[in-house]
Design a protein around this motif. Structure first.
Motif, short mmCIF file in Angstrom:
data_model
loop_
_atom_site.label_atom_id
_atom_site.label_comp_id
_atom_site.label_asym_id
_atom_site.label_seq_id
_atom_site.Cartn_x
_atom_site.Cartn_y
_atom_site.Cartn_z
N ARG A 73 7.13 0.76 3.70
CA ARG A 73 6.25 1.63 4.15
C ARG A 73 5.00 0.52 5.06
NH1 ARG A 73 4.31 6.74 0.49
NH2 ARG A 73 2.81 6.75 2.20
N LEU A 82 1.24 0.46 6.31
CA LEU A 82 0.16 1.18 5.98
C LEU A 82 -0.85 0.98 7.11
CD1 LEU A 82 -0.22 3.44 3.45
CD2 LEU A 82 1.33 1.52 3.25
N ALA A 83 -1.82 1.92 7.56
CA ALA A 83 -2.99 1.90 8.48
C ALA A 83 -2.72 1.09 9.74
CB ALA A 83 -4.23 1.05 7.63
N ASN A 126 -3.43 -12.34 5.05
CA ASN A 126 -4.54 -11.41 4.49
C ASN A 126 -3.74 -9.94 4.25
OD1 ASN A 126 -4.16 -10.30 7.19
ND2 ASN A 126 -6.21 -10.30 7.56
N ALA A 167 3.05 -4.40 -1.71
CA ALA A 167 3.11 -3.85 -2.84
C ALA A 167 4.48 -3.28 -3.01
CB ALA A 167 2.22 -2.80 -3.17
N ALA A 177 5.77 -1.67 0.33
CA ALA A 177 4.52 -1.07 1.15
C ALA A 177 3.82 -2.71 1.67
CB ALA A 177 3.61 -0.39 0.48
N LEU A 186 0.28 -3.64 2.83
CA LEU A 186 -1.09 -3.33 3.06
C LEU A 186 -1.94 -4.48 3.58
CD1 LEU A 186 -1.32 -2.67 -0.94
CD2 LEU A 186 -0.24 -1.23 0.89
N PRO A 217 -5.83 -5.47 4.87
CA PRO A 217 -7.30 -5.63 4.17
C PRO A 217 -7.61 -4.09 3.92
CG PRO A 217 -7.13 -7.44 5.67
CD PRO A 217 -5.79 -6.32 6.06
N VAL A 218 -8.36 -3.97 2.72
CA VAL A 218 -8.72 -2.59 2.42
C VAL A 218 -10.35 -2.45 2.35
CG1 VAL A 218 -6.63 -2.18 0.74
CG2 VAL A 218 -8.79 -3.16 -0.15
N GLU A 274 -7.96 6.72 5.10
CA GLU A 274 -6.83 6.82 4.99
C GLU A 274 -6.32 6.12 3.38
OE1 GLU A 274 -3.85 4.97 7.71
OE2 GLU A 274 -2.23 4.62 6.46
N TYR A 299 -3.04 5.43 0.07
CA TYR A 299 -1.94 5.27 -0.20
C TYR A 299 -1.64 6.05 -1.64
CZ TYR A 299 2.64 2.58 -1.23
OH TYR A 299 3.86 2.31 -1.69
N MET A 341 -1.10 4.54 -5.61
CA MET A 341 -1.40 3.48 -5.55
C MET A 341 -3.17 3.43 -5.46
SD MET A 341 -0.43 -0.36 -3.99
CE MET A 341 -1.14 -1.77 -4.46
N ALA A 362 -10.53 -1.13 -3.70
CA ALA A 362 -9.92 0.37 -3.85
C ALA A 362 -8.83 0.37 -2.60
CB ALA A 362 -10.68 1.25 -3.94
N PHE A 389 -8.02 1.67 0.23
CA PHE A 389 -8.35 2.57 1.30
C PHE A 389 -8.53 2.02 2.54
CE2 PHE A 389 -10.54 4.76 -2.26
CZ PHE A 389 -10.13 6.20 -2.13
N TRP A 390 -8.24 2.65 3.85
CA TRP A 390 -8.71 1.93 5.20
C TRP A 390 -9.38 2.88 5.80
CZ3 TRP A 390 -3.60 2.24 2.70
CH2 TRP A 390 -3.21 1.09 2.08
N TRP A 407 -10.43 -0.39 13.43
CA TRP A 407 -10.07 -0.24 11.92
C TRP A 407 -11.30 -1.25 11.38
CZ3 TRP A 407 -6.47 2.72 9.24
CH2 TRP A 407 -5.70 2.90 10.30
N GLU A 450 -13.15 -3.12 8.29
CA GLU A 450 -12.57 -4.27 7.24
C GLU A 450 -13.84 -4.40 6.33
OE1 GLU A 450 -10.72 -7.77 7.60
OE2 GLU A 450 -9.04 -6.97 8.90
#
Lengths: 84, 162
Positions: free
Chosen positions: A7, A9-10, A53, A57, A76, A78, A80-81, B56, B58, B61, B125, B127-128, B139, B141
């Motif tokens: 997967r 993401l973003a 970075n 997962a 997945a 991922l 940076p969140v 967004e 996941y 998770m 957490a 999220f994006w 996007w 950060e």
């Protein structure tokens, strides 16, 4: 040979141009993961997937990169969140 | 001890009054303080106008990442109840993004845990955020300040953020 579900993401999903893929790998190692992906995505995208970075997962838990992947794992990528 | 925590991730907006009343009822007689934070969508980023903020996650998770953050807060402070509601999907200026409600016997724990939870939601957490701005789509950060604040909670003599 194992098969895993990948997967993205973003921003990585946008970069690859798809949300995920089924990937066959020779073994369950990080090196094998990179090798298998290298024939599926462009080199510049591969670099972004394995950038410092980006976290990986496995089955929705952060991967240490050492525990071998097994048949059917969800892997997945991922970026940076940020929430809140 | 596992804290009673209400964790919700949803596209729908939330009702602050209803959540506050529900937490008061769950902690009635024990809580001496409820601290609340709401995060809202701003209409600009630098000089750009922001038309849409898209969140967004996941599924699965993301929920677990928030549960881990709440567990961490529970180990640090004597909390009675935590509510975290985080929206996903498309939002516009002034929409509510996130709600944190923390009930404790005394205000110091409620204030500190509420700030701690937000600092961790910003940096940990799953999220994006993507902004649709006048200058294109970007996007977002977490910032250096976000990370500095989060690290502040782990310095040995720190009982609070920076």
């Amino acid at each position: 040979m194992i098969t895993v579900q990948i997967r993205f993401l973003a921003r990585l999903r946008e970069a690859v141009g798809q949300a995920g893929m089924t990937l066959a790998m020779e073994t369950g190692t990080l090196v094998a993961l990179r090798q298998a992906l290298s024939v599926r995505v462009e080199a510049s995208i591969l670099e972004r997937l394995f950038a410092e970075n980006v976290r990986i997962a496995v089955n929705q838990t952060l991967w240490d990169g050492a525990t071998p992947l097994t048949q059917g794992d969800e892997v997945a990528f991922l970026p940076p969140v940020t929430g809140g | 001890m596992k804290l009673p925590a209400r964790i919700v991730i949803a596209e729908a907006d939330f009702d602050v009054d209803a959540e506050y009343r529900a937490q008061r009822e769950r902690t009635a007689g024990n809580a001496g303080a409820i601290a609340m934070f709401t995060g809202l969508v701003r209409d600009r980023h630098g000089d750009d106008q922001v038309a849409v903020l898209e969140l967004e996650h996941y599924p699965g998770m993301t929920e677990r990442s928030i549960e881990a953050i709440v567990d961490d807060a529970t180990r640090r402070w004597p909390l009675l109840d935590v509510t975290i509601i985080h929206r996903v999907g498309r939002m516009v200026a002034n929409d509510q993004i996130v709600l944190v409600l923390v009930a404790a016997a005394h205000r110091s724990a409620a204030f500190a845990a509420c700030e701690f939870l937000m600092d961790y939601l910003k940096t940990e957490a799953v999220f994006w955020k993507r902004e649709e701005r006048t200058g294109g789509t970007h996007w977002i950060e977490s910032t250096h300040e976000d990370h500095a604040r989060r690290r502040g909670w782990n310095s040995p003599d720190s009982s609070g953020a920076l």
